[in-house]
Enzyme design. Structure first.
Site, PDB file in Angstrom:
ATOM      1  N   SER A 118       7.678  76.311 151.141  1.00 35.45           N
ATOM      2  CA  SER A 118       7.768  75.487 151.985  1.00 35.45           C
ATOM      3  C   SER A 118       7.870  75.801 153.408  1.00 35.45           C
ATOM      4  CB  SER A 118       8.954  74.657 151.541  1.00 35.45           C
ATOM      5  OG  SER A 118       8.789  74.138 150.309  1.00 35.45           O
ATOM      6  N   GLU A 151      -1.127  71.259 152.899  1.00 39.65           N
ATOM      7  CA  GLU A 151      -1.241  71.877 154.285  1.00 39.65           C
ATOM      8  C   GLU A 151      -1.709  73.236 154.121  1.00 39.65           C
ATOM      9  OE1 GLU A 151       2.509  71.145 157.286  1.00 39.65           O
ATOM     10  OE2 GLU A 151       3.232  71.632 155.210  1.00 39.65           O
TER      11      GLU A 151
HETATM   12  C1  CAA Z   1       9.709  69.897 150.223  1.00 41.79           C
HETATM   13  C2  CAA Z   1       8.122  70.468 150.448  1.00 41.79           C
HETATM   14  O1  CAA Z   1       8.025  71.492 150.722  1.00 41.79           O
HETATM   15  C3  CAA Z   1       7.198  69.199 150.629  1.00 41.79           C
HETATM   16  C4  CAA Z   1       7.331  67.831 149.984  1.00 41.79           C
HETATM   17  O2  CAA Z   1       6.920  67.994 148.840  1.00 41.79           O
HETATM   18  S1  CAA Z   1       8.366  66.903 150.432  1.00 41.79           S
HETATM   19  C5  CAA Z   1       8.330  65.688 149.250  1.00 41.79           C
HETATM   20  C6  CAA Z   1       7.134  64.755 149.490  1.00 41.79           C
HETATM   21  N1  CAA Z   1       7.222  63.650 148.643  1.00 41.79           N
HETATM   22  C7  CAA Z   1       7.682  62.734 148.698  1.00 41.79           C
HETATM   23  O3  CAA Z   1       8.055  62.360 150.111  1.00 41.79           O
HETATM   24  C8  CAA Z   1       7.763  61.426 147.900  1.00 41.79           C
HETATM   25  C9  CAA Z   1       8.267  60.210 148.261  1.00 41.79           C
HETATM   26  N2  CAA Z   1       8.262  59.324 147.222  1.00 41.79           N
HETATM   27  C10 CAA Z   1       7.225  58.653 146.694  1.00 41.79           C
HETATM   28  O4  CAA Z   1       6.227  58.713 147.404  1.00 41.79           O
HETATM   29  C11 CAA Z   1       7.275  57.700 145.369  1.00 41.79           C
HETATM   30  O5  CAA Z   1       8.590  57.434 145.200  1.00 41.79           O
HETATM   31  C12 CAA Z   1       6.804  58.336 144.006  1.00 41.79           C
HETATM   32  C13 CAA Z   1       5.105  58.352 144.374  1.00 41.79           C
HETATM   33  C14 CAA Z   1       7.181  59.748 143.826  1.00 41.79           C
HETATM   34  C15 CAA Z   1       7.041  57.369 143.141  1.00 41.79           C
HETATM   35  O6  CAA Z   1       6.654  56.166 143.237  1.00 41.79           O
HETATM   36  P1  CAA Z   1       7.018  54.892 142.561  1.00 41.79           P
HETATM   37  O7  CAA Z   1       6.106  53.820 143.094  1.00 41.79           O
HETATM   38  O8  CAA Z   1       8.510  54.783 142.839  1.00 41.79           O
HETATM   39  O9  CAA Z   1       6.969  54.948 141.195  1.00 41.79           O
HETATM   40  P2  CAA Z   1       5.824  54.664 140.197  1.00 41.79           P
HETATM   41  O10 CAA Z   1       5.065  53.206 140.606  1.00 41.79           O
HETATM   42  O11 CAA Z   1       6.267  54.937 138.740  1.00 41.79           O
HETATM   43  O12 CAA Z   1       4.698  55.700 140.419  1.00 41.79           O
HETATM   44  C16 CAA Z   1       3.588  55.639 141.194  1.00 41.79           C
HETATM   45  C17 CAA Z   1       2.648  56.610 140.771  1.00 41.79           C
HETATM   46  O13 CAA Z   1       2.999  57.910 140.757  1.00 41.79           O
HETATM   47  C18 CAA Z   1       2.926  58.454 139.581  1.00 41.79           C
HETATM   48  N3  CAA Z   1       4.190  59.384 139.279  1.00 41.79           N
HETATM   49  C19 CAA Z   1       5.234  59.050 139.687  1.00 41.79           C
HETATM   50  N4  CAA Z   1       6.104  60.187 139.607  1.00 41.79           N
HETATM   51  C20 CAA Z   1       5.497  61.112 139.351  1.00 41.79           C
HETATM   52  C21 CAA Z   1       5.479  62.492 139.025  1.00 41.79           C
HETATM   53  N5  CAA Z   1       6.806  63.197 139.048  1.00 41.79           N
HETATM   54  N6  CAA Z   1       4.606  63.396 138.554  1.00 41.79           N
HETATM   55  C22 CAA Z   1       3.127  62.801 138.367  1.00 41.79           C
HETATM   56  N7  CAA Z   1       3.269  61.671 138.749  1.00 41.79           N
HETATM   57  C23 CAA Z   1       4.005  60.666 139.179  1.00 41.79           C
HETATM   58  C24 CAA Z   1       3.021  57.196 138.560  1.00 41.79           C
HETATM   59  O14 CAA Z   1       2.408  57.760 137.153  1.00 41.79           O
HETATM   60  C25 CAA Z   1       2.216  56.192 139.359  1.00 41.79           C
HETATM   61  O15 CAA Z   1       0.743  56.494 139.114  1.00 41.79           O
HETATM   62  P3  CAA Z   1      -0.424  55.212 139.144  1.00 41.79           P
HETATM   63  O16 CAA Z   1      -0.125  54.694 140.510  1.00 41.79           O
HETATM   64  O17 CAA Z   1      -1.607  56.199 139.035  1.00 41.79           O
HETATM   65  O18 CAA Z   1      -0.095  54.444 138.052  1.00 41.79           O
HETATM   66  N1  NDP Z   2      10.403  71.028 145.533  1.00 40.93           N
HETATM   67  C1  NDP Z   2       9.605  70.444 146.436  1.00 40.93           C
HETATM   68  O1  NDP Z   2       9.487  69.346 146.493  1.00 40.93           O
HETATM   69  C2  NDP Z   2       8.372  71.572 146.831  1.00 40.93           C
HETATM   70  C3  NDP Z   2       8.542  72.825 146.754  1.00 40.93           C
HETATM   71  N2  NDP Z   2       7.698  73.675 147.435  1.00 40.93           N
HETATM   72  C4  NDP Z   2       7.642  75.261 147.229  1.00 40.93           C
HETATM   73  O2  NDP Z   2       7.295  75.469 145.889  1.00 40.93           O
HETATM   74  C5  NDP Z   2       8.027  76.604 145.359  1.00 40.93           C
HETATM   75  C6  NDP Z   2       8.712  76.324 144.042  1.00 40.93           C
HETATM   76  O3  NDP Z   2       9.322  75.208 144.162  1.00 40.93           O
HETATM   77  P1  NDP Z   2       9.920  74.245 143.112  1.00 40.93           P
HETATM   78  O4  NDP Z   2       8.723  74.058 141.862  1.00 40.93           O
HETATM   79  O5  NDP Z   2      10.346  72.939 143.502  1.00 40.93           O
HETATM   80  O6  NDP Z   2      11.139  75.113 142.481  1.00 40.93           O
HETATM   81  P2  NDP Z   2      11.427  75.092 140.941  1.00 40.93           P
HETATM   82  O7  NDP Z   2      13.051  75.582 140.973  1.00 40.93           O
HETATM   83  O8  NDP Z   2      11.483  74.024 140.090  1.00 40.93           O
HETATM   84  O9  NDP Z   2      10.781  76.334 140.210  1.00 40.93           O
HETATM   85  C7  NDP Z   2      10.856  77.422 140.490  1.00 40.93           C
HETATM   86  C8  NDP Z   2      10.222  78.434 139.289  1.00 40.93           C
HETATM   87  O10 NDP Z   2      10.001  79.516 139.520  1.00 40.93           O
HETATM   88  C9  NDP Z   2      10.625  80.557 138.575  1.00 40.93           C
HETATM   89  N3  NDP Z   2      10.732  81.979 138.943  1.00 40.93           N
HETATM   90  C10 NDP Z   2      12.030  82.245 139.794  1.00 40.93           C
HETATM   91  N4  NDP Z   2      11.692  83.838 139.910  1.00 40.93           N
HETATM   92  C11 NDP Z   2      10.453  84.046 139.346  1.00 40.93           C
HETATM   93  C12 NDP Z   2       9.924  85.245 139.327  1.00 40.93           C
HETATM   94  N5  NDP Z   2      10.245  86.343 139.876  1.00 40.93           N
HETATM   95  N6  NDP Z   2       8.443  85.233 138.806  1.00 40.93           N
HETATM   96  C13 NDP Z   2       8.093  84.015 138.303  1.00 40.93           C
HETATM   97  N7  NDP Z   2       8.442  82.610 138.235  1.00 40.93           N
HETATM   98  C14 NDP Z   2       9.918  83.069 139.099  1.00 40.93           C
HETATM   99  C15 NDP Z   2      11.948  79.843 138.304  1.00 40.93           C
HETATM  100  O11 NDP Z   2      12.190  80.437 136.985  1.00 40.93           O
HETATM  101  P3  NDP Z   2      13.726  80.345 136.861  1.00 40.93           P
HETATM  102  O12 NDP Z   2      14.064  78.819 136.862  1.00 40.93           O
HETATM  103  O13 NDP Z   2      13.887  80.807 135.340  1.00 40.93           O
HETATM  104  O14 NDP Z   2      14.373  81.017 137.961  1.00 40.93           O
HETATM  105  C16 NDP Z   2      11.300  78.503 138.251  1.00 40.93           C
HETATM  106  O15 NDP Z   2      10.723  77.955 136.879  1.00 40.93           O
HETATM  107  C17 NDP Z   2       8.909  76.920 146.557  1.00 40.93           C
HETATM  108  O16 NDP Z   2       8.493  77.989 147.307  1.00 40.93           O
HETATM  109  C18 NDP Z   2       9.239  75.691 147.277  1.00 40.93           C
HETATM  110  O17 NDP Z   2       9.501  75.887 148.576  1.00 40.93           O
HETATM  111  C19 NDP Z   2       6.356  73.314 147.983  1.00 40.93           C
HETATM  112  C20 NDP Z   2       6.476  71.759 148.295  1.00 40.93           C
HETATM  113  C21 NDP Z   2       7.273  70.923 147.526  1.00 40.93           C
END
Ligand code: CAA
Ligand code: NDP
Length: 290
Positions: A118, A151
């Site tokens: 990330s 991305e």
């Molecule tokens: C941290 C990083 O590195 C980068 C990141 O990822 S940052 C996070 C980016 N993500 C966001 O910002 C998510 C923000 N949230 C949302 O967009 C919405 O709340 C959401 C899409 C997660 C759920 O939407 P919602 O309208 O509340 O729920 P819901 O109506 O139940 O679901 C919409 C659809 O998503 C699907 N869905 C919801 N949660 C899901 C999940 N965890 N896994 C798979 N599918 C899922 C549902 O099945 C549904 O599908 P259909 O439209 O095909 O029927």
């Molecule tokens: N969460 C998010 O919204 C997003 C996350 N990411 C990125 O994706 C990556 C994973 O995040 P996320 O899935 O949320 O994290 P989680 O904590 O859900 O999962 C991480 C997984 O990696 C496993 N793990 C840890 N160490 C090792 C290792 N040495 N070898 C193999 N597996 C290992 C963990 O096992 P254990 O639990 O046993 O430690 C766990 O199952 C990160 O780099 C995160 O920044 C990218 C986009 C969105």
């Protein structure tokens, strides 16, 4: 051509990537250190596929075929036939460096390596491998089956063939690629995480309760989730790691992680995945904790 994809880390992102890859016809080798995490990932994917069947978007036959393409593994040797391995383990640079050290000897010569990090420098991670020219950032969004963006981040050494292969793969997975330069946290998290961190400061300083902050941003800015709900969804450990990468990498105090976020992570309150963060998830309906 990419046919077989390895995925490292069976957490929420690794399982999502495995799901989307398998549903689009790719053979997946999903590795985790913990066999229980693998079983949990397959269960989670099964549940998501079942939901697609219920909504008439998938047949039972397609579900069985998709699950049949996902192979859980715990041994890096099983990556030898992979055309690409995507690392999606915990957001922690020493862990990722150690993973690449273990991975590289088991790859075939032509294999590409991508990381779903990330925030961490692609150039720096690439330098831990024997193939920085075939190393790239492929950053999926959470939840992977739903979010349209990937991305793509090239390290300084990434070659054109690798970039084009990953761009083409993203499109085959039904995603829209956007290119980011290799700067801390890239584009989405450079913008999103400071907002989430500010929401935690807003809570810390008593400006509003968890409920007031999330309601304000949902109804006042039309965000699908409030920032604290989203932080719990991402994982508070991941949020803190990203803020630390921004703070260290850009050397600007505006990225200072909120002390309350630090405290929650130190308490092991990591959000949904530990059933407690800004909300308590132990009951049917999440309950705000402050
Ligand atoms: C941290 C990083 O590195 C980068 C990141 O990822 S940052 C996070 C980016 N993500 C966001 O910002 C998510 C923000 N949230 C949302 O967009 C919405 O709340 C959401 C899409 C997660 C759920 O939407 P919602 O309208 O509340 O729920 P819901 O109506 O139940 O679901 C919409 C659809 O998503 C699907 N869905 C919801 N949660 C899901 C999940 N965890 N896994 C798979 N599918 C899922 C549902 O099945 C549904 O599908 P259909 O439209 O095909 O029927
Ligand atoms: N969460 C998010 O919204 C997003 C996350 N990411 C990125 O994706 C990556 C994973 O995040 P996320 O899935 O949320 O994290 P989680 O904590 O859900 O999962 C991480 C997984 O990696 C496993 N793990 C840890 N160490 C090792 C290792 N040495 N070898 C193999 N597996 C290992 C963990 O096992 P254990 O639990 O046993 O430690 C766990 O199952 C990160 O780099 C995160 O920044 C990218 C986009 C969105």
């Amino acid at each position: 051509m990419i046919q077989t994809i390895g995925v490292i880390g069976a957490g929420q992102m690794g399982s999502g990537i495995a799901h989307v890859g398998a549903q689009n016809g790719f053979t997946i080798r999903l590795l985790d250190v913990d066999p229980k995490a693998l079983a949990h990932a397959v269960e989670h994917i099964d549940g998501n596929l079942e939901r697609l069947i219920a909504r008439g978007k998938l047949t039972a036959k397609e579900k069985a075929e998709t699950l049949g393409r996902i192979h859980g593994i715990t041994d890096y040797r099983d990556f030898k036939d992979c055309d690409l391995v995507i690392e999606a383990a915990t957001e922690n640079e020493p862990i990722k460096r150690e993973i690449f050290k273990h991975l590289v000897p088991h790859l075939n010569e032509r294999a590409m390596v991508a990381t779903n990090t990330s925030s961490i420098s692609i150039t720096r991670l690439a330098a831990t491998t024997d193939r920085p020219e075939r190393f790239i950032g492929m950053h999926f969004m959470n939840p992977v089956p739903v979010m349209k963006l990937v991305e793509i981040i090239r390290g300084i050494a990434t070659d054109d063939a690798t970039y084009e292969a990953i761009h083409e793969l993203s499109v085959k997975l039904g995603k829209t690629p956007a290119v980011s330069e290799d700067f801390p946290a890239f584009i989405v998290n450079r913008i999103l995480l400071p907002m989430i961190n500010e929401a935690v400061y807003t809570l810390y300083e008593g400006v509003g309760s968890v409920e007031a902050i999330d309601t304000s941003m949902k109804l006042g800015a039309n965000h699908p989730m409030g920032p604290l709900e989203l932080a719990d969804f991402i994982g508070l450990d991941t949020c803190l790691s990203i803020m630390n990468v921004l703070y260290d990498g850009l050397a600007d105090s505006k990225y200072r992680p909120c002390p309350l976020l630090v405290k929650y992570v130190e308490a092991g309150w990591l959000g949904r995945k530990t059933k407690r963060g800004f909300y308590d998830y132990s009951k049917d309906v999440p309950v705000p904790t402050r």
